[in-house]
Design a protein around this motif. Structure first.
Motif, PDB file in Angstrom:
ATOM      1  N   MET A   1       0.813  -1.186   0.000  1.00 35.53           N
ATOM      2  CA  MET A   1       0.000   0.000   0.000  1.00 35.53           C
ATOM      3  C   MET A   1       0.862   1.258   0.000  1.00 35.53           C
ATOM      4  O   MET A   1       0.576   2.195  -0.732  1.00 35.53           O
ATOM      5  N   ILE A   2       1.909   1.248   0.795  1.00 32.74           N
ATOM      6  CA  ILE A   2       2.796   2.420   0.855  1.00 32.74           C
ATOM      7  C   ILE A   2       3.545   2.568  -0.465  1.00 32.74           C
ATOM      8  O   ILE A   2       3.713   3.682  -0.951  1.00 32.74           O
ATOM      9  N   GLU A   4       2.608   1.733  -3.430  1.00 31.87           N
ATOM     10  CA  GLU A   4       1.721   2.269  -4.457  1.00 31.87           C
ATOM     11  C   GLU A   4       1.539   3.772  -4.291  1.00 31.87           C
ATOM     12  O   GLU A   4       1.522   4.525  -5.265  1.00 31.87           O
ATOM     13  N   THR A   5       1.442   4.205  -3.052  1.00 32.55           N
ATOM     14  CA  THR A   5       1.288   5.634  -2.780  1.00 32.55           C
ATOM     15  C   THR A   5       2.528   6.412  -3.189  1.00 32.55           C
ATOM     16  O   THR A   5       2.438   7.479  -3.796  1.00 32.55           O
ATOM     17  N   VAL A   6       3.693   5.863  -2.863  1.00 31.85           N
ATOM     18  CA  VAL A   6       4.948   6.523  -3.226  1.00 31.85           C
ATOM     19  C   VAL A   6       5.087   6.602  -4.744  1.00 31.85           C
ATOM     20  O   VAL A   6       5.463   7.649  -5.295  1.00 31.85           O
ATOM     21  N   CYS A   7       4.781   5.520  -5.437  1.00 33.19           N
ATOM     22  CA  CYS A   7       4.881   5.516  -6.900  1.00 33.19           C
ATOM     23  C   CYS A   7       3.909   6.512  -7.521  1.00 33.19           C
ATOM     24  O   CYS A   7       4.251   7.199  -8.491  1.00 33.19           O
ATOM     25  N   SER A   8       2.716   6.610  -6.959  1.00 36.26           N
ATOM     26  CA  SER A   8       1.741   7.578  -7.472  1.00 36.26           C
ATOM     27  C   SER A   8       2.227   9.002  -7.250  1.00 36.26           C
ATOM     28  O   SER A   8       2.082   9.866  -8.140  1.00 36.26           O
ATOM     29  N   ALA A   9       2.818   9.264  -6.094  1.00 39.47           N
ATOM     30  CA  ALA A   9       3.346  10.601  -5.816  1.00 39.47           C
ATOM     31  C   ALA A   9       4.501  10.947  -6.743  1.00 39.47           C
ATOM     32  O   ALA A   9       4.608  12.082  -7.240  1.00 39.47           O
ATOM     33  N   VAL A  44       2.791   0.104 -10.919  1.00 38.76           N
ATOM     34  CA  VAL A  44       1.772  -0.134  -9.887  1.00 38.76           C
ATOM     35  C   VAL A  44       0.563  -0.802 -10.514  1.00 38.76           C
ATOM     36  O   VAL A  44       0.004  -1.762  -9.964  1.00 38.76           O
TER      37      VAL A  44
END
Length: 148
Positions: A1-2, A4-9, A44
């Motif tokens: 989950m983290i 995916e968030t980092v990659c999106s950012a 992701v």
């Protein structure tokens, strides 16, 4: 989950940089930055990031990498020994069979005047020259050539 968030950012930040670059009329560079920015979000979406995250924290996966490393080391070691011995077992057997056949020329008997299976006598070694004279003779010749 983290992850995916980092990659999106990271993707969002990269696309922001691409927009700023395009605003400065550097369109080719902006498209290149946008392409790089889309890679993390694509990873992701395909599930590669999740697989990597699961692999990074899995002791079984690390043990598997260790087994693969061991297999690679064993393979490289056998290749090194094979080269040192002079070929594969199959090649050595073929050479031995060729030597056993009547009328065949064995590799050891290929030198004229030698019996099959015998080794040539060692060539006599020249007597070692005295170190003092031989080492400086080249230097003396160079100095004489230049008139020194």
């Amino acid at each position: 989950m983290i992850a995916e968030t980092v990659c999106s950012a990271v993707s969002a930040a990269g696309l922001g940089i691409a927009v700023i670059t395009a605003y400065r009329k550097r369109y080719l560079a902006a498209v290149r930055v946008a392409a790089y920015a889309l890679v993390p979000i694509g990873l992701v979406m395909t599930g590669v990031v999740e697989w990597l995250a699961d692999t990074a924290f899995s002791p079984t996966a690390w043990a598997g990498f260790g087994v693969l490393g061991l297999a690679w080391v064993l393979f490289i070691t056998t290749r090194a020994v094979e080269r040192r011995r002079g070929g594969t077992r199959k090649e050595r057997r073929a050479a031995a069979r060729a030597a056993e056949r009547p009328g065949a020329v064995a590799p050891a008997a290929s030198t004229p005047g030698l019996a099959q299976g015998s080794r040539p006598a060692a060539a006599p070694r020249p007597a070692p020259a005295s170190r003092g004279d031989d080492d400086f003779s080249d230097i003396e010749a160079i100095l004489k050539k230049h008139g020194i």
